[in-house]
Design a protein around this motif. Structure first.
Motif, PDB file in Angstrom:
ATOM      1  N   GLY A 111       0.797  -1.213   0.000  1.00 39.01           N
ATOM      2  CA  GLY A 111       0.000   0.000   0.000  1.00 39.01           C
ATOM      3  C   GLY A 111       0.831   1.265   0.000  1.00 39.01           C
ATOM      4  N   GLU A 112       2.118   1.139  -0.372  1.00 42.90           N
ATOM      5  CA  GLU A 112       3.037   2.276  -0.306  1.00 42.90           C
ATOM      6  C   GLU A 112       3.710   2.526  -1.659  1.00 42.90           C
ATOM      7  OE1 GLU A 112       2.992   4.149   2.140  1.00 42.90           O
ATOM      8  OE2 GLU A 112       2.346   2.976   3.870  1.00 42.90           O
ATOM      9  N   THR A 113       4.356   3.677  -1.761  1.00 39.30           N
ATOM     10  CA  THR A 113       5.046   4.057  -2.996  1.00 39.30           C
ATOM     11  C   THR A 113       6.289   3.203  -3.203  1.00 39.30           C
ATOM     12  OG1 THR A 113       4.252   6.327  -2.846  1.00 39.30           O
ATOM     13  CG2 THR A 113       6.210   5.948  -4.199  1.00 39.30           C
ATOM     14  N   VAL A 114       6.484   2.767  -4.443  1.00 40.48           N
ATOM     15  CA  VAL A 114       7.603   1.899  -4.808  1.00 40.48           C
ATOM     16  C   VAL A 114       8.436   2.579  -5.887  1.00 40.48           C
ATOM     17  CG1 VAL A 114       8.196  -0.307  -5.889  1.00 40.48           C
ATOM     18  CG2 VAL A 114       6.352  -0.208  -4.198  1.00 40.48           C
ATOM     19  N   HIS A 115       9.757   2.548  -5.716  1.00 37.07           N
ATOM     20  CA  HIS A 115      10.677   3.094  -6.714  1.00 37.07           C
ATOM     21  C   HIS A 115      11.616   1.997  -7.215  1.00 37.07           C
ATOM     22  CE1 HIS A 115       9.766   6.821  -4.385  1.00 37.07           C
ATOM     23  NE2 HIS A 115       9.857   7.402  -5.551  1.00 37.07           N
ATOM     24  N   LEU A 116      11.965   2.073  -8.495  1.00 35.55           N
ATOM     25  CA  LEU A 116      13.033   1.273  -9.089  1.00 35.55           C
ATOM     26  C   LEU A 116      14.124   2.242  -9.508  1.00 35.55           C
ATOM     27  CD1 LEU A 116      14.215  -1.370 -10.321  1.00 35.55           C
ATOM     28  CD2 LEU A 116      12.917  -0.831 -12.405  1.00 35.55           C
ATOM     29  N   ALA A 117      15.359   2.010  -9.048  1.00 34.53           N
ATOM     30  CA  ALA A 117      16.461   2.929  -9.319  1.00 34.53           C
ATOM     31  C   ALA A 117      17.674   2.179  -9.830  1.00 34.53           C
ATOM     32  CB  ALA A 117      16.831   3.705  -8.048  1.00 34.53           C
ATOM     33  N   VAL A 118      18.460   2.853 -10.653  1.00 37.34           N
ATOM     34  CA  VAL A 118      19.698   2.282 -11.175  1.00 37.34           C
ATOM     35  C   VAL A 118      20.838   3.262 -10.903  1.00 37.34           C
ATOM     36  CG1 VAL A 118      18.574   0.934 -12.980  1.00 37.34           C
ATOM     37  CG2 VAL A 118      19.299   3.274 -13.470  1.00 37.34           C
ATOM     38  N   PRO A 119      22.083   2.765 -10.816  1.00 42.71           N
ATOM     39  CA  PRO A 119      23.213   3.664 -10.576  1.00 42.71           C
ATOM     40  C   PRO A 119      23.417   4.625 -11.734  1.00 42.71           C
ATOM     41  CG  PRO A 119      23.968   1.434 -11.074  1.00 42.71           C
ATOM     42  CD  PRO A 119      22.488   1.357 -10.885  1.00 42.71           C
ATOM     43  N   ASN A 120      23.780   5.855 -11.382  1.00 44.29           N
ATOM     44  CA  ASN A 120      24.026   6.892 -12.375  1.00 44.29           C
ATOM     45  C   ASN A 120      25.172   7.762 -11.866  1.00 44.29           C
ATOM     46  OD1 ASN A 120      23.701   8.628 -14.617  1.00 44.29           O
ATOM     47  ND2 ASN A 120      22.303   9.952 -13.461  1.00 44.29           N
ATOM     48  N   GLY A 121      26.411   7.307 -12.075  1.00 47.78           N
ATOM     49  CA  GLY A 121      27.558   8.029 -11.559  1.00 47.78           C
ATOM     50  C   GLY A 121      27.569   8.018 -10.043  1.00 47.78           C
ATOM     51  N   GLN A 122      27.567   9.200  -9.427  1.00 47.69           N
ATOM     52  CA  GLN A 122      27.592   9.316  -7.979  1.00 47.69           C
ATOM     53  C   GLN A 122      26.181   9.339  -7.378  1.00 47.69           C
ATOM     54  OE1 GLN A 122      29.987  12.764  -7.037  1.00 47.69           O
ATOM     55  NE2 GLN A 122      31.643  12.092  -8.364  1.00 47.69           N
ATOM     56  N   HIS A 123      25.197   8.935  -8.151  1.00 47.31           N
ATOM     57  CA  HIS A 123      23.810   8.955  -7.705  1.00 47.31           C
ATOM     58  C   HIS A 123      23.104   7.652  -8.104  1.00 47.31           C
ATOM     59  CE1 HIS A 123      24.951  13.228  -8.231  1.00 47.31           C
ATOM     60  NE2 HIS A 123      24.162  13.441  -7.195  1.00 47.31           N
ATOM     61  N   MET A 124      21.870   7.539  -7.671  1.00 44.90           N
ATOM     62  CA  MET A 124      20.928   6.591  -8.246  1.00 44.90           C
ATOM     63  C   MET A 124      19.882   7.425  -8.972  1.00 44.90           C
ATOM     64  SD  MET A 124      21.957   3.518  -7.203  1.00 44.90           S
ATOM     65  CE  MET A 124      20.595   2.339  -7.240  1.00 44.90           C
ATOM     66  N   VAL A 125      19.299   6.873 -10.027  1.00 47.06           N
ATOM     67  CA  VAL A 125      18.255   7.582 -10.752  1.00 47.06           C
ATOM     68  C   VAL A 125      17.020   6.695 -10.815  1.00 47.06           C
ATOM     69  CG1 VAL A 125      19.106   6.789 -13.020  1.00 47.06           C
ATOM     70  CG2 VAL A 125      17.661   8.827 -12.871  1.00 47.06           C
ATOM     71  N   TYR A 126      15.867   7.284 -10.543  1.00 47.52           N
ATOM     72  CA  TYR A 126      14.616   6.541 -10.589  1.00 47.52           C
ATOM     73  C   TYR A 126      14.208   6.308 -12.041  1.00 47.52           C
ATOM     74  CZ  TYR A 126      13.973   7.789  -5.651  1.00 47.52           C
ATOM     75  OH  TYR A 126      14.121   7.943  -4.300  1.00 47.52           O
ATOM     76  N   ILE A 127      13.953   5.044 -12.396  1.00 46.34           N
ATOM     77  CA  ILE A 127      13.450   4.753 -13.735  1.00 46.34           C
ATOM     78  C   ILE A 127      12.019   4.245 -13.698  1.00 46.34           C
ATOM     79  CG2 ILE A 127      15.758   4.327 -14.677  1.00 46.34           C
ATOM     80  CD1 ILE A 127      15.075   1.313 -14.639  1.00 46.34           C
ATOM     81  N   GLU A 128      11.471   4.070 -12.489  1.00 48.61           N
ATOM     82  CA  GLU A 128      10.057   3.732 -12.352  1.00 48.61           C
ATOM     83  C   GLU A 128       9.592   4.151 -10.968  1.00 48.61           C
ATOM     84  OE1 GLU A 128       7.196   3.698 -13.367  1.00 48.61           O
ATOM     85  OE2 GLU A 128       7.047   1.816 -14.497  1.00 48.61           O
ATOM     86  N   LYS A 129       8.367   4.605 -10.897  1.00 48.60           N
ATOM     87  CA  LYS A 129       7.733   4.964  -9.632  1.00 48.60           C
ATOM     88  C   LYS A 129       6.266   4.583  -9.703  1.00 48.60           C
ATOM     89  CE  LYS A 129       6.431   8.877  -6.698  1.00 48.60           C
ATOM     90  NZ  LYS A 129       6.362  10.356  -6.568  1.00 48.60           N
ATOM     91  N   LEU A 130       5.822   3.821  -8.723  1.00 55.30           N
ATOM     92  CA  LEU A 130       4.410   3.478  -8.597  1.00 55.30           C
ATOM     93  C   LEU A 130       3.906   4.104  -7.306  1.00 55.30           C
ATOM     94  CD1 LEU A 130       4.424  -0.269  -9.699  1.00 55.30           C
ATOM     95  CD2 LEU A 130       4.038   1.761 -11.081  1.00 55.30           C
ATOM     96  N   GLU A 131       2.963   5.013  -7.417  1.00 56.42           N
ATOM     97  CA  GLU A 131       2.483   5.765  -6.267  1.00 56.42           C
ATOM     98  C   GLU A 131       1.622   4.908  -5.350  1.00 56.42           C
ATOM     99  OE1 GLU A 131       3.026   8.556  -4.944  1.00 56.42           O
ATOM    100  OE2 GLU A 131       3.497  10.098  -6.434  1.00 56.42           O
ATOM    101  N   SER A 132       1.697   5.228  -4.075  1.00 50.02           N
ATOM    102  CA  SER A 132       0.781   4.663  -3.100  1.00 50.02           C
ATOM    103  C   SER A 132      -0.644   5.107  -3.420  1.00 50.02           C
ATOM    104  CB  SER A 132       1.170   5.141  -1.699  1.00 50.02           C
ATOM    105  OG  SER A 132       0.117   4.933  -0.783  1.00 50.02           O
ATOM    106  N   PRO A 133      -1.638   4.273  -3.170  1.00 51.26           N
ATOM    107  CA  PRO A 133      -3.027   4.712  -3.354  1.00 51.26           C
ATOM    108  C   PRO A 133      -3.464   5.735  -2.315  1.00 51.26           C
ATOM    109  CG  PRO A 133      -2.963   2.494  -2.416  1.00 51.26           C
ATOM    110  CD  PRO A 133      -1.551   2.854  -2.788  1.00 51.26           C
ATOM    111  N   SER A 134      -2.621   5.980  -1.314  1.00 53.54           N
ATOM    112  CA  SER A 134      -2.935   6.963  -0.284  1.00 53.54           C
ATOM    113  C   SER A 134      -3.054   8.357  -0.877  1.00 53.54           C
ATOM    114  CB  SER A 134      -1.846   6.963   0.795  1.00 53.54           C
ATOM    115  OG  SER A 134      -1.909   8.119   1.597  1.00 53.54           O
ATOM    116  N   ALA A 135      -3.797   9.206  -0.179  1.00 59.54           N
ATOM    117  CA  ALA A 135      -3.967  10.589  -0.630  1.00 59.54           C
ATOM    118  C   ALA A 135      -2.667  11.380  -0.491  1.00 59.54           C
ATOM    119  CB  ALA A 135      -5.075  11.268   0.177  1.00 59.54           C
ATOM    120  N   VAL A 136      -1.755  10.933   0.382  1.00 56.73           N
ATOM    121  CA  VAL A 136      -0.487  11.626   0.583  1.00 56.73           C
ATOM    122  C   VAL A 136       0.523  11.099  -0.433  1.00 56.73           C
ATOM    123  CG1 VAL A 136       1.356  12.184   2.202  1.00 56.73           C
ATOM    124  CG2 VAL A 136      -0.992  11.892   3.036  1.00 56.73           C
TER     125      VAL A 136
END
Length: 276
Positions: A111-136
């Motif tokens: 029931g929460e937000t899920v992210h998929l991230a891959v390495p991008n140099g000195q960072h991670m970058v999100y390549i997918e995001k599925l939002e929580s059904p919550s209003a927040v």
């Protein structure tokens, strides 16, 4: 999780003939990373390049529609051609396609937000995001760069690298480590201690280290060679976190990562970081 807001210094070309391209990429990255559109004068000051160089670079990027200029304010944004290219890359990401069903199931189970991230140099970058059904809702978005040292996806990825790769990645982090919240890890010694714990148990946390009230659990996805190639996070709001978070969030997270890792192992074309 908030994006890293630090601005990199102008890159130094390592191969003959790449200097102009490096300038183009540095300017594009600055426009992408700043919270508000900038004028050319503002971009020149931020970039560290001489103003004539920035004007020439911006003119070339505008001509190729990689940047766009507001007709009245003159402020710069990413252009339609760049957005089109990014959209096609995202739509064809083999890793994202291999993971999407597990990501949906994980979002529905927690029931929460899920992210998929891959390495991008000195960072991670999100390549997918599925939002929580919550209003927040969370402020993150696909394409956001997030710090390796302060996010659950970053720490999950770092912790499972081999010793040499991890040392190289840690040595490349900015010093001192950027500090976003009171809980953000402050130095490499403390970060190494966290990574040791993450490696032992197989999952990481972001304990309000990027955003107040946001607590995240992260775990890695591995390629066929056992090297981490991505990470998934489940992001919860502290006030509504379930009583047994390991059962509610960590267990389904680890199951999703195992299932995706298994799919990559069974599909040679998806076994390396080149799958993006």
């Amino acid at each position: 999780m908030s994006a890293s807001t630090s601005v990199a210094s102008p890159p130094t070309a390592q191969v003959a003939g790449t200097a102009a391209f490096s300038k183009f990429m540095h300017v594009l990255q600055l426009v992408a990373d700043t919270a508000e559109p900038m004028t050319i004068a503002e971009l020149s000051k931020l970039s560290g390049y001489p103003r004539p160089t920035v004007y020439r670079t911006v003119a070339a990027l505008l001509a190729e529609r990689l940047l766009a200029e507001h007709p009245h304010s003159g402020k710069l944004t990413l252009g339609p051609r760049l957005i089109q290219l990014a959209s096609r890359s995202w739509g064809r990401s083999e890793l994202r396609l291999a993971a999407v069903e597990e990501l949906k199931q994980l979002r529905d189970l927690t029931g929460e937000t899920v992210h998929l991230a891959v390495p991008n140099g000195q960072h991670m970058v999100y390549i997918e995001k599925l939002e929580s059904p919550s209003a927040v809702q969370m402020h993150s978005r696909i394409g956001t760069n997030v710090s390796l040292h302060s996010t659950s996806v970053g720490k999950a990825y770092l912790a499972l690298l081999d010793e040499v790769a991890q040392r190289t990645a840690l040595d490349a982090l900015p010093q001192p480590l950027p500090h976003y919240m009171p809980n953000t890890v402050k130095d490499l010694q403390a970060l190494r201690a966290q990574l040791k714990q993450v490696r032992q148990r197989g999952w990481a946390v972001d304990d309000e280290e990027n955003e107040a009230g946001i607590y995240c659990f992260g775990a890695p996805i591995f390629g066929r060679n056992g090297i981490p190639v991505a990470a998934i996070s489940v992001s919860t709001l502290r006030f509504r976190q379930k009583p047994d978070p390991e059962a509610a969030y960590v267990a389904p997270l680890l199951q999703a990562c195992r299932a995706i890792t298994q799919r990559l192992a069974e599909t040679p074309a998806l076994s390396s970081a080149d799958m993006l």
